[in-house]
Design an enzyme around this catalytic site. Structure first.
Site, mmCIF file in Angstrom:
data_model
loop_
_atom_site.group_PDB
_atom_site.id
_atom_site.type_symbol
_atom_site.label_atom_id
_atom_site.label_comp_id
_atom_site.label_asym_id
_atom_site.label_seq_id
_atom_site.Cartn_x
_atom_site.Cartn_y
_atom_site.Cartn_z
ATOM 1 N N VAL A 198 18.416 -39.148 -45.827
ATOM 2 C CA VAL A 198 18.849 -38.432 -44.618
ATOM 3 C C VAL A 198 20.329 -38.714 -44.352
ATOM 4 O O VAL A 198 20.832 -38.420 -43.273
ATOM 5 C CB VAL A 198 18.010 -38.823 -43.371
ATOM 6 C CG1 VAL A 198 16.631 -38.190 -43.417
ATOM 7 C CG2 VAL A 198 17.917 -40.335 -43.205
ATOM 8 N N ARG A 233 23.814 -38.476 -46.697
ATOM 9 C CA ARG A 233 24.583 -37.363 -47.252
ATOM 10 C C ARG A 233 24.196 -37.258 -48.717
ATOM 11 O O ARG A 233 23.975 -38.289 -49.370
ATOM 12 C CB ARG A 233 26.096 -37.617 -47.150
ATOM 13 C CG ARG A 233 26.676 -37.481 -45.762
ATOM 14 C CD ARG A 233 26.819 -36.002 -45.345
ATOM 15 N NE ARG A 233 27.462 -35.875 -44.044
ATOM 16 C CZ ARG A 233 26.804 -35.801 -42.886
ATOM 17 N NH1 ARG A 233 25.486 -35.840 -42.856
ATOM 18 N NH2 ARG A 233 27.469 -35.663 -41.751
ATOM 19 N N GLU A 287 25.381 -28.617 -50.760
ATOM 20 C CA GLU A 287 24.559 -27.913 -49.775
ATOM 21 C C GLU A 287 25.153 -26.523 -49.559
ATOM 22 O O GLU A 287 26.383 -26.428 -49.495
ATOM 23 C CB GLU A 287 24.540 -28.680 -48.446
ATOM 24 C CG GLU A 287 23.780 -29.975 -48.555
ATOM 25 C CD GLU A 287 23.715 -30.753 -47.240
ATOM 26 O OE1 GLU A 287 24.065 -30.200 -46.182
ATOM 27 O OE2 GLU A 287 23.319 -31.919 -47.289
ATOM 28 N N HIS A 316 19.102 -29.956 -44.304
ATOM 29 C CA HIS A 316 19.970 -30.773 -43.434
ATOM 30 C C HIS A 316 19.595 -30.509 -41.966
ATOM 31 O O HIS A 316 20.456 -30.174 -41.138
ATOM 32 C CB HIS A 316 21.446 -30.460 -43.687
ATOM 33 C CG HIS A 316 22.355 -31.595 -43.309
ATOM 34 N ND1 HIS A 316 23.461 -31.953 -44.041
ATOM 35 C CD2 HIS A 316 22.311 -32.455 -42.259
ATOM 36 C CE1 HIS A 316 24.052 -32.979 -43.458
ATOM 37 N NE2 HIS A 316 23.383 -33.294 -42.366
ATOM 38 N N SER A 371 17.221 -32.532 -40.048
ATOM 39 C CA SER A 371 16.459 -33.562 -39.345
ATOM 40 C C SER A 371 17.032 -33.934 -37.976
ATOM 41 O O SER A 371 16.323 -34.478 -37.139
ATOM 42 C CB SER A 371 16.323 -34.818 -40.214
ATOM 43 O OG SER A 371 17.579 -35.371 -40.480
ATOM 44 N N ALA A 372 18.308 -33.662 -37.748
ATOM 45 C CA ALA A 372 18.906 -34.096 -36.476
ATOM 46 C C ALA A 372 18.957 -32.988 -35.435
ATOM 47 O O ALA A 372 19.278 -33.233 -34.277
ATOM 48 C CB ALA A 372 20.326 -34.600 -36.728
#
Ligand code: NAD
Length: 325
Positions: A241, A243, A272, A291, A293-294
């Protein structure tokens, strides 16, 4: 003069710019907030650019997901990155021009911590495979012995900042044994044992899950390569999680193909978006998330709180919170 904050449309990668504008207007009522006009293909904000001529010197602060060269020459006082990692921002060039850089570190412990718990639960109980089977309308119980409980299993969290602590707290709560890798030996709540980065391979060697949660910088690029993967157990899972470039992605693919590890959850990849031809897409023991999860619903409010607090600090001559430069 009240500050004018320009919201760069690249923030759309995580949150609608107008939503951030509304939260910032509440969090920094003394500032003027506006969304800058962008153009480009958009892809959720990733490639949106702003014509510097349309900005001139009309803003003092930019809040942005991505970096553009014109930030350096627009008379800005301060750039705020709406992400925890600022690895895409030229720290030295900003420093040379006296432009402050702040990031959004400190707010992702809960959403990323829960997502990591979710990845681990999926792998432990085979939920990702049942979901695949469901889409094929297949009733396909796995053989006895494939599923396990997280309780009693060991997770090694590499990097014990906001993310790492958020993960450790949740893993501890579910009864896992939590170890961690950090640069200083000081104790951390919910982490039973700590290793130094020099002992990374030893740290991961007895863990069922290894979670990467360090920033990307010259010291961490390629931190998790073939040797670290080889040090993992064959029944262990890698979770990234942090980079993409923190792990050597081709070494991860090799380890998965040769079954020297059991699986991987990758919220971040290199590059990405993950290219269509990547073998990772087709592996049933791999979970790829974009990308994401946040990016929970409270994200704009939390970012706005940081920026609002810093507007107050700037105006009262205090040093900024979350300042990188
Ligand atoms: P943070 O600054 O709170 O914590 C980072 C921690 O890593 C610090 O404790 C630091 O001392 C430690 N560290 C640095 N180098 C290390 C090394 N070589 N070995 C062990 N520890 C090391 O940042 P955070 O909010 O926890 O975020 C960490 C990184 O995760 C960010 O920089 C960002 O790149 C990434 N991130 C990803 C997402 C996502 O959506 N997947 C969300 C937030 C952050």
């Amino acid at each position: 003069m009240p500050l004018t904050i320009g919201i760069h449309p690249s923030v759309a990668r995580i949150v609608p710019p107008e939503r951030l504008e509304s939260e910032l207007t509440d969090a920094a009522p003394e500032a003027t907030v506006r969304v800058l006009d962008g153009h480009g293909d958009g892809r959720g904000g990733r490639d949106v650019t702003v014509d510097p001529a349309s900005v001139g010197d009309s803003i003092d602060v930019v809040a942005s997901f991505g970096f553009e060269e014109w930030f350096l020459d627009a008379g800005l006082e301060w750039v705020h990155v709406v992400r925890a990692g600022h690895d895409e921002f030229p720290v030295e060039a900003l420093r040379d021009r006296g432009i402050a850089l702040t990031n959004s570190s400190g707010i992702h412990g809960a959403p990323v911590g829960e997502t990591v718990l979710g990845y681990m639960l999926q792998f432990a109980h085979g939920l990702h495979r049942y979901r695949d089977d469901q889409l094929d309308r297949e009733w396909n119980p796995r053989p006895w012995g494939e599923s396990f409980t997280l309780e009693g299993e060991r997770v090694c969290v590499v990097g014990l900042g906001t993310l790492g602590r958020g993960i450790a707290r949740r893993a501890d709560a579910i009864g896992m044994s939590v170890t961690g890798v950090r640069r200083t030996p000081a104790p951390v709540d919910h982490v039973a044992e700590r290793y130094s980065p020099e002992n990374l391979r030893e740290a991961v060697s007895d863990a069922r899950f290894v979670v990467l949660a360090v920033p990307l910088n010259p010291a961490t690029e390629g931190l998790f390569g073939a040797e670290e993967l080889a040090a993992m157990r064959e029944d262990a899972y890698l979770v990234n999680v942090a980079r993409g470039p923190v792990a050597d992605q081709s070494a991860v693919v090799d380890a998965l193909k040769s079954e020297s590890i059991a699986g991987a959850a990758l919220d971040v990849t290199d590059p990405e978006p993950l290219p269509q031809e990547s073998p990772l897409w087709g592996m049933e023991n791999v979970v790829v998330t974009p990308h994401a999860s946040a990016a929970d619903e409270a994200f704009p409010e939390r970012v706005a709180d940081i920026v609002g607090e810093n507007v107050r600090r700037l105006e009262s001559g205090e040093s900024l919170a979350n300042q990188v430069v």
